[in-house]
Write a protein that holds these residues in place. Structure first.
Motif, PDB file in Angstrom:
ATOM      1  N   PHE A 151       5.956  -9.038  -5.434  1.00 17.42           N
ATOM      2  CA  PHE A 151       6.738  -7.820  -5.247  1.00 17.42           C
ATOM      3  C   PHE A 151       6.261  -6.718  -6.186  1.00 17.42           C
ATOM      4  O   PHE A 151       6.129  -5.544  -5.782  1.00 17.42           O
ATOM      5  CB  PHE A 151       8.208  -8.112  -5.489  1.00 17.42           C
ATOM      6  CG  PHE A 151       9.043  -6.885  -5.733  1.00 17.42           C
ATOM      7  CD1 PHE A 151       9.349  -6.009  -4.702  1.00 17.42           C
ATOM      8  CD2 PHE A 151       9.502  -6.581  -7.013  1.00 17.42           C
ATOM      9  CE1 PHE A 151      10.101  -4.872  -4.922  1.00 17.42           C
ATOM     10  CE2 PHE A 151      10.244  -5.441  -7.246  1.00 17.42           C
ATOM     11  CZ  PHE A 151      10.551  -4.585  -6.200  1.00 17.42           C
ATOM     12  N   ALA A 155       4.882  -3.137  -5.001  1.00 18.56           N
ATOM     13  CA  ALA A 155       5.514  -1.877  -5.403  1.00 18.56           C
ATOM     14  C   ALA A 155       4.500  -0.947  -6.060  1.00 18.56           C
ATOM     15  O   ALA A 155       4.453   0.263  -5.771  1.00 18.56           O
ATOM     16  CB  ALA A 155       6.670  -2.163  -6.358  1.00 18.56           C
ATOM     17  N   THR A 158       2.087   0.411  -3.452  1.00 20.30           N
ATOM     18  CA  THR A 158       2.746   1.384  -2.574  1.00 20.30           C
ATOM     19  C   THR A 158       2.803   2.756  -3.229  1.00 20.30           C
ATOM     20  O   THR A 158       2.518   3.788  -2.584  1.00 20.30           O
ATOM     21  CB  THR A 158       4.169   0.900  -2.236  1.00 20.30           C
ATOM     22  OG1 THR A 158       4.103  -0.347  -1.550  1.00 20.30           O
ATOM     23  CG2 THR A 158       4.879   1.916  -1.359  1.00 20.30           C
ATOM     24  N   VAL A 184      12.783   1.838   2.347  1.00 28.77           N
ATOM     25  CA  VAL A 184      13.196   0.825   1.374  1.00 28.77           C
ATOM     26  C   VAL A 184      14.708   0.868   1.170  1.00 28.77           C
ATOM     27  O   VAL A 184      15.391  -0.159   1.106  1.00 28.77           O
ATOM     28  CB  VAL A 184      12.458   1.034   0.040  1.00 28.77           C
ATOM     29  CG1 VAL A 184      12.983   0.071  -1.022  1.00 28.77           C
ATOM     30  CG2 VAL A 184      10.958   0.841   0.242  1.00 28.77           C
ATOM     31  N   GLN A 260      13.448  -3.625   9.169  1.00 27.95           N
ATOM     32  CA  GLN A 260      12.164  -3.471   8.480  1.00 27.95           C
ATOM     33  C   GLN A 260      11.008  -3.334   9.458  1.00 27.95           C
ATOM     34  O   GLN A 260       9.905  -2.950   9.070  1.00 27.95           O
ATOM     35  CB  GLN A 260      11.915  -4.694   7.571  1.00 27.95           C
ATOM     36  CG  GLN A 260      12.869  -4.782   6.395  1.00 27.95           C
ATOM     37  CD  GLN A 260      12.487  -3.825   5.270  1.00 27.95           C
ATOM     38  OE1 GLN A 260      11.949  -2.753   5.494  1.00 27.95           O
ATOM     39  NE2 GLN A 260      12.784  -4.218   4.047  1.00 27.95           N
ATOM     40  N   LEU A 303       6.378  -3.509   2.490  1.00 28.60           N
ATOM     41  CA  LEU A 303       7.785  -3.519   2.877  1.00 28.60           C
ATOM     42  C   LEU A 303       8.280  -4.939   3.145  1.00 28.60           C
ATOM     43  O   LEU A 303       9.441  -5.265   2.892  1.00 28.60           O
ATOM     44  CB  LEU A 303       7.983  -2.637   4.114  1.00 28.60           C
ATOM     45  CG  LEU A 303       7.848  -1.116   3.872  1.00 28.60           C
ATOM     46  CD1 LEU A 303       7.974  -0.358   5.182  1.00 28.60           C
ATOM     47  CD2 LEU A 303       8.884  -0.636   2.876  1.00 28.60           C
ATOM     48  N   GLN A 305       7.268  -7.512   1.489  1.00 28.51           N
ATOM     49  CA  GLN A 305       7.492  -8.075   0.156  1.00 28.51           C
ATOM     50  C   GLN A 305       8.834  -7.621  -0.409  1.00 28.51           C
ATOM     51  O   GLN A 305       9.508  -8.392  -1.112  1.00 28.51           O
ATOM     52  CB  GLN A 305       6.360  -7.661  -0.795  1.00 28.51           C
ATOM     53  CG  GLN A 305       4.974  -8.060  -0.336  1.00 28.51           C
ATOM     54  CD  GLN A 305       4.830  -9.566  -0.211  1.00 28.51           C
ATOM     55  OE1 GLN A 305       5.404 -10.329  -0.989  1.00 28.51           O
ATOM     56  NE2 GLN A 305       4.075 -10.010   0.783  1.00 28.51           N
ATOM     57  N   PHE A 306       9.236  -6.392  -0.110  1.00 32.36           N
ATOM     58  CA  PHE A 306      10.547  -5.899  -0.561  1.00 32.36           C
ATOM     59  C   PHE A 306      11.666  -6.729   0.078  1.00 32.36           C
ATOM     60  O   PHE A 306      12.656  -7.085  -0.575  1.00 32.36           O
ATOM     61  CB  PHE A 306      10.716  -4.429  -0.210  1.00 32.36           C
ATOM     62  CG  PHE A 306       9.712  -3.520  -0.860  1.00 32.36           C
ATOM     63  CD1 PHE A 306       9.058  -3.907  -2.024  1.00 32.36           C
ATOM     64  CD2 PHE A 306       9.399  -2.292  -0.320  1.00 32.36           C
ATOM     65  CE1 PHE A 306       8.133  -3.083  -2.630  1.00 32.36           C
ATOM     66  CE2 PHE A 306       8.470  -1.460  -0.913  1.00 32.36           C
ATOM     67  CZ  PHE A 306       7.825  -1.860  -2.075  1.00 32.36           C
ATOM     68  N   GLU A 307      11.510  -7.030   1.361  1.00 28.03           N
ATOM     69  CA  GLU A 307      12.518  -7.853   2.039  1.00 28.03           C
ATOM     70  C   GLU A 307      12.553  -9.256   1.445  1.00 28.03           C
ATOM     71  O   GLU A 307      13.630  -9.821   1.212  1.00 28.03           O
ATOM     72  CB  GLU A 307      12.192  -7.935   3.528  1.00 28.03           C
ATOM     73  CG  GLU A 307      13.140  -8.845   4.302  1.00 28.03           C
ATOM     74  CD  GLU A 307      12.642  -9.118   5.711  1.00 28.03           C
ATOM     75  OE1 GLU A 307      13.251  -9.973   6.382  1.00 28.03           O
ATOM     76  OE2 GLU A 307      11.659  -8.493   6.140  1.00 28.03           O
ATOM     77  N   ALA A 310      14.267  -9.362  -1.994  1.00 28.50           N
ATOM     78  CA  ALA A 310      15.719  -9.236  -1.852  1.00 28.50           C
ATOM     79  C   ALA A 310      16.332 -10.560  -1.407  1.00 28.50           C
ATOM     80  O   ALA A 310      17.368 -11.001  -1.926  1.00 28.50           O
ATOM     81  CB  ALA A 310      16.054  -8.134  -0.849  1.00 28.50           C
TER      82      ALA A 310
END
Length: 613
Positions: A151, A155, A158, A184, A260, A303, A305-307, A310
């Motif tokens: 992550f 980030a 990105t 995001v 997403q 994106l 990886q963001f999911e 979380a």
């Protein structure tokens, strides 16, 4: 830290004030591994992000009919492809290493805590929860640690890509720089709902695990009373609740995944539509449009990886909280562990909280009436108190507080046999091969525990036809033996150890009366001159004790021999004879009447003697 270096020499002292603090502590303990994974993650992400730029250069070279630039773009494409493969391979290697080493650290911490607390652990925490923490929760915590570095690299990449797009093509870059943060943030309102549903699923799964563990542990008893089908029905119901909760949780995570996908797709369509307008106006070239399109398509990867982070955090946070709750259960004076103390203390065993005194060298029986109170008192006598009971003073051995000496020293001085002792799998010889003083032999301990019929049964079950019961294997937890056989073998193991003080909690509750009487006689003879405390309400054991302590609800109210307490303490008589309150009152009235009649008769005889004189 590499996998081949496991286990840790010292897993450390965790921050167990909360689940998030525990996760933060794990991250700090693995900074080197996280940094390594971050570097390889940036290499991989940067190479993937550079690929659209190289493709844009190649497309523009074809449009401009430039062979040299096309060859240059081809070479760059080979280099970027190699970096993608190398970065992904090393990122996966580093991330999985972080996962395994974090899980191993947590498991070592749990094993150390279980060794320190012993049998008291399952009194503080349900056995099913301990199983859940040491298996499923460890995996979830490791997943979060593994996903954290990926992550962070996503980030960072990105941010760099958005800045590069603004510099490379300001018109399209500003659209992307504004749109990506909105993508995001779009899922943030959904995360609390998903977390609550995931927590509900884990809670129900934990209850189902506890029910399954308890059912398996008591399967022999359940079959004996015909309650097997009842508990299986309960487990089926709990399992269906877990299934429904899992489906309920999966729907929310599916919605998050759909968001997403849909929102980045809309952003991509918007960028292409706006870019085509710019290309028609001649403000950007075809190659630049391909580059921007490829970069936007690349942003779908971060994106994801963001999911994942979380989801990993929402699953690992309650798991970390459960692990922290178990790891927070420590002795009242943990700083003393490992310090030099010298010889174990000796003398009278005294518990200030209950007023219990077990004089050195005597067999003391304790009658509580309440099994839970007896268990707690036995824990304190062994110095096994935990921080959740720091208002209760420690037991004293020879005037020395047991929770102020190192754990190994306390256990060398006082051995506590739980009412449900565990027999590990292996041969009988291995079971009885325990640290001991060498004074009590195996044969003497087996004889005192009345294990003759157990040895005969084991000899008949010997797999190698040797007829030697010491070579017969015992299954895990002694499940192939009856309850009474397990108790007697556990008692023999404790007698072989021959500690300075031996505390036995209901050692004969599953034994018949004739065997119990012989065990009481053998225990008194073998432990002569040693301090022994037996928690029991059986008259057959109490009659062999030097002194009996009556401690209803964990507080001493009477001390004497068994026969003295039977005559002078009605409450004691009610416990050991299993009388009801009404029966006790009638017995007390009858005894009072008998004493009155005896006294009147004595007075009558005295008057007759005086008249004769």
């Amino acid at each position: 830290m590499q996998i081949r270096d496991l286990p840790y020499t010292d897993p450390g002292r965790p921050d167990v004030r909360s689940g998030p603090r525990f996760l933060l502590w794990l991250g700090r303990e693995q900074l080197a591994g996280q940094a390594k994974a971050l570097v390889w993650g940036v290499v991989h992400m940067a190479a993937v992000a550079a690929l659209p730029m190289v493709m844009g250069l190649a497309v523009q070279a074809v449009v401009d009919r430039s062979g040299a630039r096309l060859a240059w773009a081809g070479g760059l494409m080979v280099l970027v492809g190699a970096l993608i493969a190398l970065g992904y391979t090393m990122l996966h290697r580093a991330a999985v290493t972080n996962w395994i080493t974090a899980a191993a650290r947590v498991q070592q911490l749990l094993a150390r805590r279980a060794a320190e607390l012993g049998a008291t652990l399952t009194r503080r925490v349900a056995a099913g929860e301990v199983v859940t923490v040491s298996t499923a929760d460890v995996e979830k915590i490791g997943w979060f640690v593994e996903a954290l570095s990926r992550f962070a690299s996503a980030a960072l990449t990105t941010v760099v890509v958005c800045v590069a797009l603004v510099v490379y093509q300001p018109a399209l870059g500003m659209v992307i720089a504004i749109g990506v943060p909105l993508l995001v943030l779009a899922v943030l309102p959904l995360l609390p709902h998903a977390t609550r549903r995931a927590d509900e699923q884990r809670e129900k799964a934990g209850r189902a695990t506890e029910l399954a563990t308890d059912t398996v542990a008591g399967l022999r008893v359940l079959r004996g009373i015909g309650g097997e089908e009842l508990f299986l029905t309960r487990y089926r119901g709990a399992s269906q609740e877990v299934r429904r909760a899992a489906v309920h949780s999966a729907r929310m995570w599916a919605l998050i995944a759909a968001v997403q996908v849909v929102l980045p797709g809309l952003l991509l369509i918007s960028v292409v539509w706006y870019g085509l307008g710019l290309a028609e106006d001649g403000r950007i070239g075809v190659g630049e449009l391909v580059t921007v399109y490829g970069m936007v398509a690349f942003l779908l990867l971060p994106l994801q990886q963001f999911e994942e982070i979380a989801m990993a955090y929402s699953f690992s946070r309650p798991s970390a909280a459960r692990a922290a709750r178990v790891l927070a259960l420590v002795r009242t004076a943990p700083a003393a562990d490992g310090e030099e103390y010298g010889e174990p203390p000796t003398g009278d065993l005294h518990d200030p909280a209950s007023g219990l005194l077990a004089p050195a060298g005597l067999l003391t029986a304790v009658v509580c009436g309440d099994p839970d109170a007896a268990g707690r008192l036995a824990e304190r006598l062994g110095g096994h108190a935990t921080q959740d009971s720091d208002d209760v003073p420690s037991a004293l051995l020879g005037g020395v507080a047991l929770d102020e000496v190192p754990l190994e020293t306390a256990r060398a001085a006082v051995l506590v046999q739980d009412k449900d002792p565990v027999l590990l799998s292996g041969t009988l010889a291995e079971l009885l091969d325990v640290p001991s003083s060498g004074t009590v032999g195996v044969d003497a301990a087996l004889a005192a525990a009345q294990c003759g019929d157990v040895l005969t049964a084991l000899a008949q079950a010997s797999a190698d036809d040797s007829g030697d019961p010491m070579r017969t294997r015992i299954t895990e937890r002694g499940r192939s033996l009856s309850g009474g056989q397990r108790q007697r073998l556990a008692l023999a193991r404790s007698l072989v150890t021959d500690p300075e003080v031996l505390v036995l909690d209901e050692p004969t509750s599953a034994v018949d009366s004739h065997t119990e009487a012989r065990i009481g006689e053998g225990l008194r003879r073998l432990r002569e001159g040693r301090t022994t405390v037996v928690f029991s309400s059986s008259p057959l054991l109490l009659d062999h004790a030097d002194r009996v302590v009556f401690a209803p609800e964990g507080e001493v109210v009477a001390v004497g021999t068994h026969r003295e307490l039977l005559r002078g303490t009605p409450a004691y008589r009610a416990v050991v004879t299993r009388q009801t309150h009404e029966e006790t009152a009638r017995t007390a009235e009858r005894d009072a009447g008998s004493r009155l009649e005896t006294e009147l008769a004595r007075l009558g005889k005295t008057e007759q003697i005086e008249e004769s004189a």
